[in-house]
Structures are given as structure tokens and as C-alpha cells.
Design an enzyme around this catalytic site. Structure first.
Site, mmCIF file in Angstrom:
data_model
loop_
_atom_site.group_PDB
_atom_site.id
_atom_site.type_symbol
_atom_site.label_atom_id
_atom_site.label_comp_id
_atom_site.label_asym_id
_atom_site.label_seq_id
_atom_site.Cartn_x
_atom_site.Cartn_y
_atom_site.Cartn_z
ATOM 1 N N HIS A 51 13.336 31.880 23.035
ATOM 2 C CA HIS A 51 14.130 30.668 22.870
ATOM 3 C C HIS A 51 15.263 30.984 21.916
ATOM 4 C CE1 HIS A 51 15.321 26.734 21.377
ATOM 5 N NE2 HIS A 51 14.801 26.228 22.480
ATOM 6 N N TYR B 158 17.935 18.360 18.741
ATOM 7 C CA TYR B 158 17.882 17.515 17.555
ATOM 8 C C TYR B 158 18.851 16.365 17.764
ATOM 9 C CZ TYR B 158 15.946 21.762 15.352
ATOM 10 O OH TYR B 158 15.196 22.862 15.039
ATOM 11 N N PRO C 96 8.209 20.448 8.041
ATOM 12 C CA PRO C 96 8.356 21.094 9.352
ATOM 13 C C PRO C 96 9.790 21.066 9.900
ATOM 14 C CG PRO C 96 7.237 18.989 9.577
ATOM 15 C CD PRO C 96 7.468 19.181 8.110
ATOM 16 N N LYS D 37 9.031 26.530 9.690
ATOM 17 C CA LYS D 37 8.818 27.790 8.970
ATOM 18 C C LYS D 37 7.365 28.027 8.547
ATOM 19 C CE LYS D 37 13.175 29.117 8.493
ATOM 20 N NZ LYS D 37 13.660 30.126 9.413
ATOM 21 N N TYR E 200 17.776 30.229 10.438
ATOM 22 C CA TYR E 200 16.942 29.497 11.388
ATOM 23 C C TYR E 200 15.893 30.419 12.007
ATOM 24 C CZ TYR E 200 16.111 26.082 15.180
ATOM 25 O OH TYR E 200 15.568 25.170 16.052
HETATM 26 P P1 RFL Z 1 -3.984 26.148 8.129
HETATM 27 O O1 RFL Z 1 -3.486 26.410 9.521
HETATM 28 O O2 RFL Z 1 -3.982 24.774 7.613
HETATM 29 O O3 RFL Z 1 -5.445 26.762 8.033
HETATM 30 C C1 RFL Z 1 -6.256 26.548 6.901
HETATM 31 C C2 RFL Z 1 -7.703 26.632 7.341
HETATM 32 O O4 RFL Z 1 -8.555 26.492 6.203
HETATM 33 C C3 RFL Z 1 -9.649 25.660 6.552
HETATM 34 N N1 RFL Z 1 -10.205 25.075 5.310
HETATM 35 C C4 RFL Z 1 -11.367 25.466 4.766
HETATM 36 N N2 RFL Z 1 -12.283 26.388 5.144
HETATM 37 C C5 RFL Z 1 -13.386 26.546 4.361
HETATM 38 N N3 RFL Z 1 -13.616 25.787 3.232
HETATM 39 C C6 RFL Z 1 -12.720 24.862 2.825
HETATM 40 N N4 RFL Z 1 -12.959 24.146 1.725
HETATM 41 C C7 RFL Z 1 -11.540 24.666 3.600
HETATM 42 N N5 RFL Z 1 -10.470 23.843 3.502
HETATM 43 C C8 RFL Z 1 -9.661 24.103 4.547
HETATM 44 C C9 RFL Z 1 -9.047 24.631 7.501
HETATM 45 O O5 RFL Z 1 -10.034 24.020 8.325
HETATM 46 C C10 RFL Z 1 -8.059 25.513 8.301
HETATM 47 O O6 RFL Z 1 -8.665 26.058 9.460
HETATM 48 O O7 RFL Z 1 -3.170 27.021 7.055
HETATM 49 P P2 RFL Z 1 -2.379 28.415 7.204
HETATM 50 O O8 RFL Z 1 -3.261 29.472 7.808
HETATM 51 O O9 RFL Z 1 -1.781 28.630 5.896
HETATM 52 O O10 RFL Z 1 -1.228 28.142 8.295
HETATM 53 C C11 RFL Z 1 -0.188 27.238 8.018
HETATM 54 C C12 RFL Z 1 0.319 26.587 9.314
HETATM 55 O O11 RFL Z 1 -0.791 26.047 10.016
HETATM 56 C C13 RFL Z 1 1.363 25.509 9.048
HETATM 57 O O12 RFL Z 1 2.262 25.942 8.055
HETATM 58 C C14 RFL Z 1 2.177 25.166 10.308
HETATM 59 O O13 RFL Z 1 1.372 24.570 11.281
HETATM 60 C C15 RFL Z 1 3.363 24.252 9.964
HETATM 61 N N6 RFL Z 1 4.092 23.807 11.165
HETATM 62 C C16 RFL Z 1 4.972 24.640 11.810
HETATM 63 N N7 RFL Z 1 5.166 25.910 11.354
HETATM 64 C C17 RFL Z 1 5.989 26.768 12.033
HETATM 65 O O14 RFL Z 1 6.159 27.931 11.590
HETATM 66 N N8 RFL Z 1 6.645 26.384 13.200
HETATM 67 C C18 RFL Z 1 6.495 25.136 13.720
HETATM 68 O O15 RFL Z 1 7.053 24.849 14.791
HETATM 69 C C19 RFL Z 1 5.653 24.189 13.006
HETATM 70 N N9 RFL Z 1 5.447 22.942 13.490
HETATM 71 C C20 RFL Z 1 3.873 22.516 11.664
HETATM 72 C C21 RFL Z 1 4.571 22.110 12.841
HETATM 73 C C22 RFL Z 1 2.992 21.629 11.044
HETATM 74 C C23 RFL Z 1 2.804 20.360 11.566
HETATM 75 N N10 RFL Z 1 1.914 19.492 10.891
HETATM 76 C C24 RFL Z 1 0.707 19.065 11.449
HETATM 77 C C25 RFL Z 1 2.110 19.324 9.466
HETATM 78 C C26 RFL Z 1 4.381 20.851 13.368
HETATM 79 C C27 RFL Z 1 3.505 19.957 12.723
HETATM 80 C C28 RFL Z 1 3.326 18.586 13.323
#
Ligand code: RFL
Length: 400
Positions: A80, A210, A302, A306, A397
Site C-alpha cells: 500500500h 482521511y 492510532p 505506529k 508515515y
Molecule cells: P498488546 O498487543 O496489547 O499485547 C499485550 C498482551 O499482554 C497480555 N497481558 C497479560 N498477560 C499476562 N499477564 C498479564 N497481567 C497481562 N496483561 C496483559 C494481553 O492479553 C496481550 O495479549 O501489546 P504489544 O505486543 O505491545 O503490541 C502493541 C499493539 O497491539 C498496538 O500498539 C497496536 O494494535 C496499535 N494499533 C495500530 N498499530 C499499528 O502499528 N498500525 C495500525 O494500523 C494500528 N491500528 C491500533 C490500531 C490500535 C487500536 N486500538 C484497539 C487501540 C487500531 C486500533 C483500533
């Protein structure tokens, strides 16, 4: 006190959380021959179905593919390289893939990446315990840090290691284990909320779009051939359940200016959640023998997609540092872990913050709201017309 609980095992590196950060770290440690264990609160089905990110930057893809973790994304991810901005002045496309470093994103849903990383970790013989919440982390100043986790019956047990990697997201226990005086959390609430929607229809538009509108921002982002993510700016504190499917589509039509630029593809709303745009950065990201990576170390709004990218990059940096410490006895990369990661994190934060200002402005009729709307419009116009601005946008970006 955790010492009273039975010791039932451990590993050299104890990883809390099986999101992108924990799973990339675990896979890289196994590949380096380092014994590690991942404990995850949720069950496997939940972790593999949690739809979040979708846009992987070129460096993230390089890190995954270069470490043998990119089979799924190479097979099913789609390149993309263009984004489109709509406003009352019209529409323009920015082909960022041909600017700056000349790199594109790969669209690959986070839950598919997570499922690939889980499968690979297990294939490599890794110990991954689902349904195992960690309740306490301690011993960080000692040689043997420990965790207390709950087994399937809710019985606490203790795990010991040489290092703990806190990859448990922003609400996890690891960041809370830092003594308050040992860390500074830089925080900002942006005062903006998004209704984050997953809809069961193919992308209606060929590119990320956007839409800047005085009723609030709206966005369109491809996920898969049959699922699209949309965002609608909403009032902070909104209950997502108050948005019916028809209200969602009517508002998307207005803000995306469907009458002028063509209809969206309507379909069922599969998921709706409200995301408050917030940022925080912990400095340092390490204390004693505990190292944080991903959202645990800092949350990013978001707006520029990133978060998952930063999580993968931090995990790769941390894996290299653990490898140097455990294989070469060189503790220097671990000591420099925060200093290595933080400049990249701040660059991403600055750009995400700039994107918030590009896409939003308050709707009010007061002087300040009107001033901020004029700034937003000028920013967008500069992006439309200035090649220098477009190159800088492209670098930030898709780069990280
Ligand atoms: P995660 O993915 O939240 O994983 C953390 C894990 O830890 C577990 N956990 C525990 N396990 C054991 N004991 C405990 N006490 C625990 N507490 C928590 C949880 O169950 C989970 O499995 O963190 P990580 O690995 O740091 O990854 C971060 C990303 O998931 C996050 O930054 C992104 O999803 C943000 N984000 C986006 N990032 C991008 O790079 N590109 C995107 O297009 C993008 N779109 C988004 C997004 C986040 C969104 N939300 C929901 C805020 C879109 C959305 C809607």
C-alpha cells in the site's frame, strides 16, 4: 509475599504478554538458542482474533521477514503506497511510496500476524502459556527476578528467570512494577476520540482515505478482501452501542462526502469500540532486570498507525541486547536499551501528534476553534502543494 508461593519453574527470559512485542521477542530468543517462556492472560482464540492494527511499515516487514517470521505476511499481505485526503476543497492523493525513502506499507491484519507468530513460536518448541495472568513481578534488583502467575484453577505459582520482558500492553502489571521514583511517564490525552469500526465489506476505496470534516474526522482503511476498518471521530465518553449500523453509514457518507466522491460499500458493522487518543512514553523503559517493550513501554495514538510497528522494533532491539548479554557477556546493549529505543519512539510520537492536528479541529464557533480549523486547513493545503512537505510526510508515515 510471593516468596511463600511454590516455585514451579522458570526460564532465562520470562516474557509477559503474547502480543506482537512478546511474540517477536520470544521467537528471536528461541532462534538465538535462548531459553524463554511466554505467559499470556488471554486464551489463544482471543489473542488470535483481536483485530487492531493493519499497516506494517517497511522496517517492520524487514525485521519480520529477515528473522523468518514473514511467511504469512509475504503470502497474504498487500503493498500500500498511496493515501488520499478529502476535505471541502476536494480530494488529493499522495503517493508516498514514490517519495522520501521510496517505501510502502504492507497491509496485514494484526491478528493474522499474531496467529503466525504463535504458530512459529510453538513450532520452534517454545513454552507459551495461555490463560495465565501474571499478578506480581518482583526481585528486579536481584539476580533472580520472579513473576507470580495464576494457573487455570486460579492457583498462584512462581516463575524465576534472569530477566523479565514486560510485553503486557499498557494495562499490564509490568509497568506498574517500576518504583515510581525510577521512571517518568510523559503523558498526553489528546481530547479526541474515535469510534473504531470493522465492517464486513470489501474496501470501498483503493487507498487509505482521511476525510477532514467540520463534523469530525472520518477514515477508511483496507484490512482484507472482505473486511474494512472505518473510523469516525466521536465525543469522548461515547458509548459505542449508541451508534446503530444505519447511523454509522449515514455519518460516514456525510463525512467521506460520498455524494461527491462516490458511494461507500455498506454492510454489517462487525465490531465497534471507542478509542480515546492518548499517548504516553515511559523513560527509562527498564528498571533492574525488567525491560518493557511495545505498548507496555508507551502508548501511541492510532492516528499514524505506529503502535504495532514500534512494538516489533523494540522487541527486535531487546532480543539483540539479551543475546549480547547471554552469549557474549556484553551487558552494554541492555544498559543502552532505552537510549536506543526512545529517539525512535519520540519521532513516532511527534508525527502521530502532527497527524492529529492535520485531521482534527474543534467544531465550535468561538475564536479559538475557528483559529484551529484554519491551522488544520493550512496544514492540509501545505501537504497538497509542497513537495518538501510531501517528502517529509512520506519519510515519517512509512518510516519509523
Ligand atoms: P498488546 O498487543 O496489547 O499485547 C499485550 C498482551 O499482554 C497480555 N497481558 C497479560 N498477560 C499476562 N499477564 C498479564 N497481567 C497481562 N496483561 C496483559 C494481553 O492479553 C496481550 O495479549 O501489546 P504489544 O505486543 O505491545 O503490541 C502493541 C499493539 O497491539 C498496538 O500498539 C497496536 O494494535 C496499535 N494499533 C495500530 N498499530 C499499528 O502499528 N498500525 C495500525 O494500523 C494500528 N491500528 C491500533 C490500531 C490500535 C487500536 N486500538 C484497539 C487501540 C487500531 C486500533 C483500533
Amino acid at each position: 509475599m510471593a516468596n511463600k508461593r511454590s516455585f514451579t519453574g522458570g526460564a532465562t527470559v520470562l516474557i509477559v504478554g503474547a502480543g506482537p512485542a512478546g511474540l517477536v521477542l520470544g521467537n528471536l530468543l528461541l532462534a538465538a538458542g535462548i531459553d524463554c517462556l511466554i505467559v499470556e492472560r488471554a486464551d489463544r482464540a482471543h489473542v488470535e482474533r483481536r483485530a487492531r492494527a493493519g499497516f506494517l511499515a517497511a522496517d517492520t516487514v524487514r525485521a519480520l521477514v529477515g528473522n523468518g517470521l514473514g511467511t504469512g505476511l509475504s503470502a497474504r499481505g498487500r503493498p500500500h503506497d498511496t493515501c488520499v485526503f478529502r476535505s471541502e476543497r476536494g480530494e488529493f492523493a499522495l503517493r508516498y511510496g514514490g517519495l522520501g525513502r521510496g517505501e510502502a506499507h504492507t497491509v496485514y491484519p494484526q491478528q493474522e500476524l499474531v496467529a503466525d507468530l504463535v504458530a512459529e513460536f510453538l513450532r520452534r518448541g517454545g513454552d507459551l502459556r495461555f490463560g495465565t495472568p501474571v499478578t506480581e513481578v518482583g526481585g528486579l534488583d536481584d539476580d533472580r527476578p520472579w513473576l507470580v502467575a495464576l494457573d487455570a484453577d486460579g492457583t498462584p505459582y512462581r516463575l524465576e528467570g534472569r530477566y523479565v520482558a514486560g510485553c503486557d500492553g499498557r494495562h499490564g502489571v509490568c509497568r506498574k512494577a517500576f518504583p515510581a521514583a525510577a521512571v517518568h511517564a510523559h503523558r498526553r490525552r489528546h481530547g479526541v476520540s474515535w469510534l473504531a469500526l470493522l465492517v464486513g465489506t470489501p474496501p470501498a476505496l483503493p487507498a487509505v482515505t482521511y476525510a477532514v470534516h467540520d463534523r469530525g474526522f472520518a477514515g477508511h482503511m483496507a484490512r482484507t478482501a472482505s473486511v474494512t476498518r472505518y473510523y469516525l471521530q466521536c465525543e469522548p465518553g461515547t458509548d459505542p452501542g449508541t451508534w446503530s449500523d444505519s447511523a454509522v453509514w449515514e455519518e460516514l457518507d456525510v463525512r467521506m462526502r460520498a455524494e461527491r466522491f462516490g458511494p461507500l460499500r455498506r454492510g454489517p458493522v462487525l465490531e465497534r469500540a471507542v478509542v480515546d487518543l492518548e499517548s504516553d512514553v515511559l523513560d527509562p523503559m527498564q528498571y533492574g532486570r525488567l525491560f518493557l517493550a511495545g505498548d507496555a513501554a508507551g502508548l501511541i495514538s492510532p492516528s499514524a498507525a505506529k503502535g504495532a510497528n514500534l512494538a516489533v522494533m523494540a522487541a527486535e532491539t531487546l532480543a539483540r541486547a539479551f543475546t549480547a548479554a547471554l552469549h557474549q557477556g556484553d551487558e552494554e546493549p541492555l544498559a543502552r536499551y532505552s537510549a536506543t529505543c526512545l529517539p525512535r519512539i519520540w519521532r513516532a510520537q511527534e508525527f502521530s501528534h502532527w497527524m492529529i492536528g492535520l485531521l482534527h479541529a474543534p467544531p465550535g464557533g468561538d475564536d479559538e476553534s475557528r483559529f484551529l480549523r484554519a491551522l488544520r486547513d493550512s496544514r492540509l493545503e501545505s501537504l497538497r502543494t509542497s513537495p518538501v512537505q510531501q517528502h517529509a510526510f512520506a519519510d515519517n508515515y512509512v518510516g519509523i
